[in-house]
Design a protein around this motif. Sequence first.
Motif, PDB file in Angstrom:
ATOM      1  N   ALA A 513     -64.226  11.077 -27.089  1.00  0.00           N
ATOM      2  CA  ALA A 513     -65.571  10.517 -27.222  1.00  0.00           C
ATOM      3  C   ALA A 513     -65.517   9.024 -27.523  1.00  0.00           C
ATOM      4  CB  ALA A 513     -66.343  11.252 -28.320  1.00  0.00           C
ATOM      5  N   ASP A 514     -64.560   8.600 -28.334  1.00  0.00           N
ATOM      6  CA  ASP A 514     -64.411   7.172 -28.630  1.00  0.00           C
ATOM      7  C   ASP A 514     -64.086   6.394 -27.354  1.00  0.00           C
ATOM      8  OD1 ASP A 514     -64.866   7.789 -31.255  1.00  0.00           O
ATOM      9  OD2 ASP A 514     -62.749   7.731 -31.850  1.00  0.00           O
ATOM     10  N   ASP A 535     -76.934   3.973 -29.977  1.00  0.00           N
ATOM     11  CA  ASP A 535     -76.312   4.779 -31.032  1.00  0.00           C
ATOM     12  C   ASP A 535     -76.163   6.224 -30.578  1.00  0.00           C
ATOM     13  OD1 ASP A 535     -76.134   2.614 -32.697  1.00  0.00           O
ATOM     14  OD2 ASP A 535     -77.950   3.088 -33.850  1.00  0.00           O
ATOM     15  N   PHE A 536     -77.184   6.729 -29.886  1.00  0.00           N
ATOM     16  CA  PHE A 536     -77.129   8.098 -29.380  1.00  0.00           C
ATOM     17  C   PHE A 536     -76.027   8.255 -28.335  1.00  0.00           C
ATOM     18  CE2 PHE A 536     -78.448  11.098 -26.049  1.00  0.00           C
ATOM     19  CZ  PHE A 536     -78.491  12.268 -26.780  1.00  0.00           C
ATOM     20  N   LEU A 537     -75.952   7.314 -27.409  1.00  0.00           N
ATOM     21  CA  LEU A 537     -74.947   7.398 -26.346  1.00  0.00           C
ATOM     22  C   LEU A 537     -73.534   7.257 -26.904  1.00  0.00           C
ATOM     23  CD1 LEU A 537     -76.615   5.314 -23.494  1.00  0.00           C
ATOM     24  CD2 LEU A 537     -76.310   7.805 -23.583  1.00  0.00           C
ATOM     25  N   TYR A 538     -73.325   6.317 -27.836  1.00  0.00           N
ATOM     26  CA  TYR A 538     -72.000   6.109 -28.410  1.00  0.00           C
ATOM     27  C   TYR A 538     -71.586   7.270 -29.322  1.00  0.00           C
ATOM     28  CZ  TYR A 538     -72.406   1.205 -26.911  1.00  0.00           C
ATOM     29  OH  TYR A 538     -72.541   0.054 -26.182  1.00  0.00           O
ATOM     30  N   GLY A 539     -72.570   7.927 -29.903  1.00  0.00           N
ATOM     31  CA  GLY A 539     -72.267   8.994 -30.854  1.00  0.00           C
ATOM     32  C   GLY A 539     -72.380  10.375 -30.239  1.00  0.00           C
ATOM     33  N   SER A 540     -73.561  10.973 -30.335  1.00  0.00           N
ATOM     34  CA  SER A 540     -73.740  12.368 -29.941  1.00  0.00           C
ATOM     35  C   SER A 540     -73.413  12.614 -28.474  1.00  0.00           C
ATOM     36  CB  SER A 540     -75.175  12.814 -30.235  1.00  0.00           C
ATOM     37  OG  SER A 540     -75.447  12.749 -31.619  1.00  0.00           O
ATOM     38  N   ARG A 666     -68.899   1.949 -32.713  1.00  0.00           N
ATOM     39  CA  ARG A 666     -68.149   1.999 -33.969  1.00  0.00           C
ATOM     40  C   ARG A 666     -67.279   3.248 -33.989  1.00  0.00           C
ATOM     41  NH1 ARG A 666     -73.062   1.640 -38.055  1.00  0.00           N
ATOM     42  NH2 ARG A 666     -73.929   2.915 -36.384  1.00  0.00           N
ATOM     43  N   ILE A 667     -66.007   3.042 -34.295  1.00  0.00           N
ATOM     44  CA  ILE A 667     -65.077   4.167 -34.353  1.00  0.00           C
ATOM     45  C   ILE A 667     -65.246   4.851 -35.710  1.00  0.00           C
ATOM     46  CG2 ILE A 667     -62.682   4.888 -34.228  1.00  0.00           C
ATOM     47  CD1 ILE A 667     -63.812   3.707 -31.651  1.00  0.00           C
ATOM     48  N   PRO A 668     -65.607   6.139 -35.740  1.00  0.00           N
ATOM     49  CA  PRO A 668     -65.812   6.829 -37.023  1.00  0.00           C
ATOM     50  C   PRO A 668     -64.491   7.031 -37.766  1.00  0.00           C
ATOM     51  CG  PRO A 668     -65.976   8.379 -35.205  1.00  0.00           C
ATOM     52  CD  PRO A 668     -65.869   7.018 -34.588  1.00  0.00           C
ATOM     53  N   ALA A 669     -64.580   7.169 -39.083  1.00  0.00           N
ATOM     54  CA  ALA A 669     -63.377   7.338 -39.901  1.00  0.00           C
ATOM     55  C   ALA A 669     -62.713   8.679 -39.654  1.00  0.00           C
ATOM     56  CB  ALA A 669     -63.740   7.197 -41.388  1.00  0.00           C
TER      57      ALA A 669
END
Length: 803
Positions: A513-514, A535-540, A666-669
């Motif tokens: 996903a990243d 934010d939606f496209l990069y995340g969910s 943003r790459i999540p932790a």
Amino acid sequence: MPVDSSLLEQCYALVLREVPPLLGRCVDTAVSALQEAENQGREVAARDLAGRAWWSLQQKRTPLTTQYSRRLEQALRQGDVDSQTSALARLSDSSLLALVDDTAVNESLESAKLLQALMPVVEQALAMVDARISSLIGLETVHAEKNPLRPSVFVRVLRDLMSELEIDGQIRSLWLQQVAPVLGRELCRLYEQVALMLQRANVQEAGYRVRLVADAPGSRLAPLSSGSRFDEGQGGSQWGRLSYPGEPAPAAASMAMRMGDLAREQSVLQHDVMQAFLAGEQGVFNDALDNAYYEQVRRELTRVDAHDGWPAIDEEAIERERNQYRDLPVVDRPARQLGIGSQLSPERWGTYAAPHERSRVLLELKHQADKVAQAVGLDVVRKLVNQVASDPLLLAPVREAVVALEPALLRLAMAEPRYFSQDDHPARRLIESVAQRSFRYNDEFSPEFEQFFEPVRQQVEQLNASASADPEPFAQALADLQQRWVDADAEDEARRQRQLEALRFAEARQELADQIAWEISHRPDIYNVPGIVLDFLYGSWSLVIASAQLTHPDAGPDPLGFRKVISQLLWSTRREVTLRQPKQLFDIVPGMIQTLRRGLDLLGKTPDETAAFFDALLKLHEPVLKLRRLRARAETASGPIPLEVEVETSAPALLEPATPEQQKPRIPAQPWFGVRELASAGFEDTLPTEHDQLDEVTGDSVAGELQAESHDAVNATAVLASLRPGDWVDLHSDGQWLRAQLMWASTKASLFMFTSRGGRAHTMTRRSCEKLLAKGWLRPVEVRAVVPEALKAVVSARQAQPA
């Protein structure tokens, strides 16, 4: 390897913090001993000297305890070279003795005696510190003389300080004599604390370089016979001893033993003999035993038979002691002392619960022995049993089982005296397997441990009852236990594999996903798109696409058509375009919304999690929908159809175009987990139920900073970094201490999954782990090979003392 100065400083800080109260206890004990000597002394001069000594020591207590820590710190920082100790070694030279007065000689000898008195007491704990400090300062092998915390440093600093505070040499000598016993015990405890701190910081032990050193010519050992010593005859190989780096080779081996000594219940086999024996040396070990040996065995048997009339163990007293022990938290329970001389519970272990019954088996086998090798082999087995029985890493019932198994282990030595040196011998494998399996448990009173241990106890009974020197019963016992363990683990293992697969899938999904988010960020049509959409496209939505690709690896890059909707979504949010082409928007929105909801449902997103995005999307489409409503009303009223619609100029902030920061993914932790995945991985069980709460699994915010002080001065971050899958920990969860095993750590070391009894999962973030470590609610457990460590201790003169 470079010196880890921070850990070395932690060692110094621990020592310097403990030294003042430590010395205070030594002084108090010495004062009491001197007062007793004054009261009981018969000679006036001796009583007067004792009285002056205790009164002076009591007066000097404060300066001793306050200045000792400072002097010791100076010695540690300056790298004390023990010049005083070196001088002591030269005092035997008569020419030097002429240059010093009697008081100086006596005081120097008292210092040497103090050091000699300390060594047997601190030897075992000091060996662990020597090995880990040598590793810490960059040495591959143990150099005890380079350990800055060696006992001679403590003794030299103490003697120098006493010399400054008390001018009377006789009084100082009395001080040193009385301080010796308690100082040894106190230093032993201090060394244990240092060793534990280094162990928890994952400082590995440096190795001992073991080699046999040949004796000098003319110093051969006499033959093993009645009244004589070892000798291998002309042309035989020479005996040697263990030698360590930096230690000069001895002129001759120090071992000396008579045939009668070999016949005793408690023989005094030295480590060099056992090392040579286990290494396969032949020579004298092939010699026959003589009459003096058998006569001594019969005398020993007579002495042991006299124990038959001794009172039986008080089972009620044992049970009361066990209940007191049970009431302590499992992580605070001290290791119960056990050894070959321990009285066990007859109810649990039967005949061989009594130490004299086990000794009788030993002596009866010694009476049956023909060769020196058999007698030595029996003693080696006994020393190994005693060493394993004293291992604090093992729960007391497991050590009891090894002690109770001694008769069966002794019988094997009659056929194969050196069997413990064979890695694949069934008896050795049985003990090691039971020990390793027992590391799963931290509470000997728990039902789970009892379920594991009862079959072990039954196998011990059967092996003792078989009275066989054949290793086959041990092989069968091990096979039976292992099959039982496999059956018991089957359900837990299946659950654990499902949990691991879910975690690994979530991690792989997040990594993909990243990558997908990064690809989306380089599309030309993301310009001027609202931040909430990006934010939606990069995340969910990146997670949705990644999940589809991973679950349909052979269906191409877009197996379920989720990538196609990206273009539609981006186009539909461009107000300046959709107002001119409303029909096209009306054509694509229903299908687009359906695809979005289908993808989010497959991902496991709940409606509450996605409500904000769909509300924002509705507001973005509102101008076109409003235009459609106006045209519908106009057609109904047969009036003119408006060509344009008035657009609100004050759009909500969340509908504003993305900022430059929002345009970058943003790459999540850590990986994202759905609600079902969170439950399966055990996230709901990781947070403490008392005191302050730890951070949630998202890790987005943390309530409060880490405590300034960490448990036992251990660096929580360093300890966490040292953990590897397969390592064991004690974990405080739901008000109880669980023994858990680290099963999985994410690639970025941001998530960790432990499993405890019953396959229960405990998954937590790095920050949660660090806070648990800092508070002492997560404690790494040392696990190592038990039998090899016992062998190492036996042949390196670090044996446990017989109980």
